[in-house]
Design a protein around this motif. Structure first.
Motif, PDB file in Angstrom:
ATOM      1  N   CYS A  97       0.740  -1.250  -0.067  1.00 46.79           N
ATOM      2  CA  CYS A  97      -0.045  -0.094   0.031  1.00 46.79           C
ATOM      3  C   CYS A  97       1.020   1.189  -0.002  1.00 46.79           C
ATOM      4  O   CYS A  97       1.569   1.660   0.952  1.00 46.79           O
ATOM      5  CB  CYS A  97      -0.974  -0.064   1.253  1.00 46.79           C
ATOM      6  SG  CYS A  97      -2.287  -1.188   1.149  1.00 46.79           S
ATOM      7  N   ASP A 123      -8.737  12.476  -0.627  1.00 47.00           N
ATOM      8  CA  ASP A 123      -7.752  11.865  -1.187  1.00 47.00           C
ATOM      9  C   ASP A 123      -7.868  10.686  -0.256  1.00 47.00           C
ATOM     10  O   ASP A 123      -7.483   9.356  -0.727  1.00 47.00           O
ATOM     11  CB  ASP A 123      -6.396  12.512  -0.807  1.00 47.00           C
ATOM     12  CG  ASP A 123      -5.291  11.841  -1.107  1.00 47.00           C
ATOM     13  OD1 ASP A 123      -5.139  10.794  -2.140  1.00 47.00           O
ATOM     14  OD2 ASP A 123      -4.005  12.046  -0.559  1.00 47.00           O
ATOM     15  N   ARG A 126     -10.228   8.145  -1.736  1.00 46.28           N
ATOM     16  CA  ARG A 126      -9.510   7.463  -2.987  1.00 46.28           C
ATOM     17  C   ARG A 126      -8.806   6.341  -2.310  1.00 46.28           C
ATOM     18  O   ARG A 126      -8.605   5.091  -2.557  1.00 46.28           O
ATOM     19  CB  ARG A 126      -8.421   8.216  -3.779  1.00 46.28           C
ATOM     20  CG  ARG A 126      -7.648   7.473  -4.724  1.00 46.28           C
ATOM     21  CD  ARG A 126      -6.521   8.678  -5.224  1.00 46.28           C
ATOM     22  NE  ARG A 126      -5.738   8.985  -4.240  1.00 46.28           N
ATOM     23  CZ  ARG A 126      -4.759   8.147  -3.800  1.00 46.28           C
ATOM     24  NH1 ARG A 126      -4.772   6.707  -3.985  1.00 46.28           N
ATOM     25  NH2 ARG A 126      -3.988   8.623  -2.752  1.00 46.28           N
ATOM     26  N   VAL A 127      -7.909   6.534  -1.198  1.00 46.22           N
ATOM     27  CA  VAL A 127      -6.947   5.578  -0.503  1.00 46.22           C
ATOM     28  C   VAL A 127      -7.861   4.494   0.087  1.00 46.22           C
ATOM     29  O   VAL A 127      -7.624   3.250  -0.052  1.00 46.22           O
ATOM     30  CB  VAL A 127      -6.115   6.266   0.615  1.00 46.22           C
ATOM     31  CG1 VAL A 127      -5.583   5.259   1.498  1.00 46.22           C
ATOM     32  CG2 VAL A 127      -5.134   7.152  -0.140  1.00 46.22           C
ATOM     33  N   TYR A 128      -8.934   4.647   0.711  1.00 47.97           N
ATOM     34  CA  TYR A 128      -9.950   3.687   1.249  1.00 47.97           C
ATOM     35  C   TYR A 128     -10.384   2.792   0.240  1.00 47.97           C
ATOM     36  O   TYR A 128     -10.324   1.574   0.218  1.00 47.97           O
ATOM     37  CB  TYR A 128     -11.046   4.636   1.802  1.00 47.97           C
ATOM     38  CG  TYR A 128     -12.002   3.570   2.422  1.00 47.97           C
ATOM     39  CD1 TYR A 128     -11.749   3.085   3.811  1.00 47.97           C
ATOM     40  CD2 TYR A 128     -13.241   2.806   1.776  1.00 47.97           C
ATOM     41  CE1 TYR A 128     -12.581   2.323   4.553  1.00 47.97           C
ATOM     42  CE2 TYR A 128     -13.926   1.927   2.579  1.00 47.97           C
ATOM     43  CZ  TYR A 128     -13.541   1.549   3.943  1.00 47.97           C
ATOM     44  OH  TYR A 128     -14.496   0.781   4.569  1.00 47.97           O
ATOM     45  N   ARG A 129     -10.848   3.297  -1.010  1.00 42.85           N
ATOM     46  CA  ARG A 129     -11.442   2.646  -2.158  1.00 42.85           C
ATOM     47  C   ARG A 129     -10.371   1.900  -2.960  1.00 42.85           C
ATOM     48  O   ARG A 129     -10.589   0.614  -3.406  1.00 42.85           O
ATOM     49  CB  ARG A 129     -12.225   3.431  -3.032  1.00 42.85           C
ATOM     50  CG  ARG A 129     -13.551   4.081  -2.648  1.00 42.85           C
ATOM     51  CD  ARG A 129     -14.027   5.057  -3.443  1.00 42.85           C
ATOM     52  NE  ARG A 129     -15.327   5.952  -2.701  1.00 42.85           N
ATOM     53  CZ  ARG A 129     -16.545   5.503  -3.068  1.00 42.85           C
ATOM     54  NH1 ARG A 129     -16.817   4.383  -3.850  1.00 42.85           N
ATOM     55  NH2 ARG A 129     -17.354   6.400  -2.281  1.00 42.85           N
ATOM     56  N   LYS A 130      -9.250   2.649  -3.241  1.00 47.79           N
ATOM     57  CA  LYS A 130      -8.301   1.815  -4.052  1.00 47.79           C
ATOM     58  C   LYS A 130      -7.423   0.776  -3.156  1.00 47.79           C
ATOM     59  O   LYS A 130      -6.756   0.132  -3.911  1.00 47.79           O
ATOM     60  CB  LYS A 130      -7.545   2.872  -4.872  1.00 47.79           C
ATOM     61  CG  LYS A 130      -8.226   3.745  -5.699  1.00 47.79           C
ATOM     62  CD  LYS A 130      -8.655   3.040  -6.891  1.00 47.79           C
ATOM     63  CE  LYS A 130      -9.367   4.082  -7.853  1.00 47.79           C
ATOM     64  NZ  LYS A 130     -10.068   3.393  -8.832  1.00 47.79           N
ATOM     65  N   GLU A 131      -7.052   1.156  -2.172  1.00 41.14           N
ATOM     66  CA  GLU A 131      -5.959   0.589  -1.249  1.00 41.14           C
ATOM     67  C   GLU A 131      -6.474  -0.351  -0.247  1.00 41.14           C
ATOM     68  O   GLU A 131      -6.316  -1.333   0.092  1.00 41.14           O
ATOM     69  CB  GLU A 131      -5.004   1.682  -0.553  1.00 41.14           C
ATOM     70  CG  GLU A 131      -4.068   2.248  -1.724  1.00 41.14           C
ATOM     71  CD  GLU A 131      -3.087   3.161  -1.242  1.00 41.14           C
ATOM     72  OE1 GLU A 131      -2.447   2.781  -0.311  1.00 41.14           O
ATOM     73  OE2 GLU A 131      -2.790   4.321  -1.912  1.00 41.14           O
ATOM     74  N   SER A 133      -9.895  -0.927   1.067  1.00 38.87           N
ATOM     75  CA  SER A 133     -11.035  -2.017   0.705  1.00 38.87           C
ATOM     76  C   SER A 133     -10.399  -3.107  -0.232  1.00 38.87           C
ATOM     77  O   SER A 133     -11.331  -4.010  -0.254  1.00 38.87           O
ATOM     78  CB  SER A 133     -12.051  -1.084   0.041  1.00 38.87           C
ATOM     79  OG  SER A 133     -11.653  -0.758  -1.396  1.00 38.87           O
ATOM     80  N   THR A 134      -9.366  -3.005  -0.923  1.00 34.38           N
ATOM     81  CA  THR A 134      -8.930  -4.235  -1.768  1.00 34.38           C
ATOM     82  C   THR A 134      -7.963  -5.160  -0.883  1.00 34.38           C
ATOM     83  O   THR A 134      -7.524  -6.093  -1.577  1.00 34.38           O
ATOM     84  CB  THR A 134      -8.168  -3.411  -2.961  1.00 34.38           C
ATOM     85  OG1 THR A 134      -7.016  -3.031  -2.636  1.00 34.38           O
ATOM     86  CG2 THR A 134      -9.009  -2.791  -3.903  1.00 34.38           C
TER      87      THR A 134
END
Length: 166
Positions: A97, A123, A126-131, A133-134
């Motif tokens: 991450c 921002d 974005r971090v929550y959705r892209k990093e 939560s994955t």
């Protein structure tokens, strides 16, 4: 638990460590003046502390806000399981991450605590959705936004007190 070697250190070693925590860029001459040793003796002791792994490296203290990352977020992560494979898969993924600066496995109701720095609430979204939560096996994410930093220490002062009573 890592093996402690505190008993192998003397008062001068602790003085050197205290000074290096304050100023890791101190030359051996300047450091020697502060701890009342010759630069040669200081260099030898510093090298031994490095070789023994007590000093693990030297870093710069970077002001994240001045880089535009003005929001710190403490993220608590609960996993769906604590099975070894689940923990290993999560740990392998979390180190990738790019927004994460710290992550630790902890005891209690949650499994991991991590620190991320972001430029804005958008921002963080974005971090929550892209990093976050994955990440694999995540059951719950709780985020706390840091309001004001009171202090940050690289090392607690009590860790650098010479304990000469053996």
């Amino acid at each position: 638990m890592p093996e402690t070697i505190t008993n192998d250190l003397n008062f001068t070693d602790f003085r050197i460590l205290r000074e290096l925590v304050k100023d890791g860029r101190a030359s051996d001459v300047a450091l020697g003046e502060r701890v009342h040793l010759s630069s040669t003796a200081t260099a030898r002791r510093r090298k031994l502390l490095e070789e023994r792994g007590i000093i693990q490296g030297y870093t710069a203290d970077v002001d994240m806000a001045k880089l535009g990352f003005s929001i710190g977020v403490l993220v608590q992560i609960e996993l769906s399981s604590q099975a070894e494979q689940v923990l290993n898969e999560f740990e392998e993924a979390v180190v990738k991450c790019p927004s994460m600066s710290f992550c630790s496995f902890v005891s209690g109701d949650i499994d991991f605590i991590m620190m991320v720095h972001v430029k804005s609430f958008d921002d963080y979204d974005r971090v929550y959705r892209k990093e976050l939560s994955t990440l694999p096996h995540v059951a719950r994410v709780r985020s706390s936004f840091l309001m004001r930093e009171v202090t940050t220490r690289q090392v607690a002062p009590t860790a650098l007190r010479a304990t000469l009573a053996r």
